[in-house]
Write an enzyme that holds these catalytic residues in place. Structure first.
Site: not given
Ligand code: PAF
Length: 287
Positions: A42, A44, A68
């Site tokens: 949610e 995102h 990363q």
């Protein structure tokens, strides 16, 4: 999703997403980009909904960026839930840019890296060396590929938002950066792709992070030292939580403040609950 929600178009290539954006631009569309690594929740979707308000063409990128992840971090273990992500985006996003690693890094990891300088070396940067260089490099690539008018990031990763804004200012990138407030469960737990690793006792213990931030915020009128003491007391009371850092930073510099600081500040917390590392933060006003 309902059966009427249109699935977003999936675009795996750089040339393809560029064509699609160029086509939208001929209709004077405003373009919004939500960069993600998938495993959407949610939090995102709140970014995507905000993008919908700000842009005519909403592009969500789903790319688990190897650059990363540190050597000790398990890139292969990162959750990949592409089909569920697409369903969640139905009716919300127009296009999903989902390149393979070879599309983004055809010659292997890039020789050129964006580094975030001093602000990338502390807190998350200290715990995860190289993480922010990899993150900034892929965000720079995504901004250059999609060329959005606005790009949206979650405030839960406060240092990431700071560094992206710093990069955009330092390199005069023509995009505005929108930070969207953290989405929480009913009991305060900040949504994170890593919450799925918490078993019920660990999930209960994880509430210590948001509780520590609340206690810290309640001490804001007494200065930064009191803020830290209040947050630390809460963490010390929960043996299942191993604190990595608790800090109060100036949101303009991302440097720790001293006890004379007055005005806006951000309280940062990172901790390990079992094997799961969680972060959270809160904006406060000191004094
Ligand atoms: O926050 C994330 O999910 C990632 O760091 C980002 C911004 C998508 C870059 O890979």
């Amino acid at each position: 999703m309902t059966e009427h929600d249109p699935a977003p178009h999936v675009e795996p290539t750089i040339a393809g997403i560029r064509r699609r954006v160029a086509d939208a631009r001929t209709r004077r569309a405003r373009v919004g980009l939500v960069p993600t690594m998938g495993a959407l929740h949610e939090g995102h979707l709140a970014l995507v909904r905000r993008a919908r308000e700000l842009a005519d063409l909403v592009v969500v990128s789903i790319f688990v960026n190897p650059l990363q992840f540190g050597p000790a971090e398990d890139l292969d273990r990162y959750p990949r839930t592409f089909d569920a992500d697409l369903s969640a985006l139905a009716g919300l996003a127009d296009v999903v840019f989902a390149p393979e690693v070879g599309e983004m890094y055809p010659n292997g990891p890039t020789q050129t890296r964006i580094t975030g300088g001093e602000a990338a070396a502390s807190f998350e940067g200290a715990s995860r060396p190289g993480h922010f260089d990899g993150m900034l490099t892929v965000v720079a690539k995504l901004l250059n590929i999609v060329r959005p008018d606005v790009a949206l990031f979650g405030q839960k990763d406060a240092q990431q938002v700071f560094l992206v804004r710093q990069m955009v200012a330092d390199l005069d990138l023509p995009v505005s950066i929108e930070a969207v407030p953290t989405v929480r469960e009913h009991d305060g737990l900040a949504l994170s792709s890593r919450n799925r690793y918490l078993d019920p006792p660990a999930r209960r213990a994880a509430l210590t992070l948001s509780a520590a931030l609340r206690d810290a915020a309640a001490a804001a009128s007494r200065g930064a030292a009191a803020v830290l003491a209040a947050g630390r007391a809460r963490v010390d009371a929960e043996p299942a939580v191993k604190l990595d850092y608790l800090a109060v930073v100036d949101p303009r510099t991302f440097r720790s403040v001293d006890d004379t600081h007055r005005g806006a500040a951000t309280v940062l917390i990172a901790a390990r609950v079992g094997t799961t590392r969680l972060i959270d933060n809160a904006s406060i006003v000191i004094g």
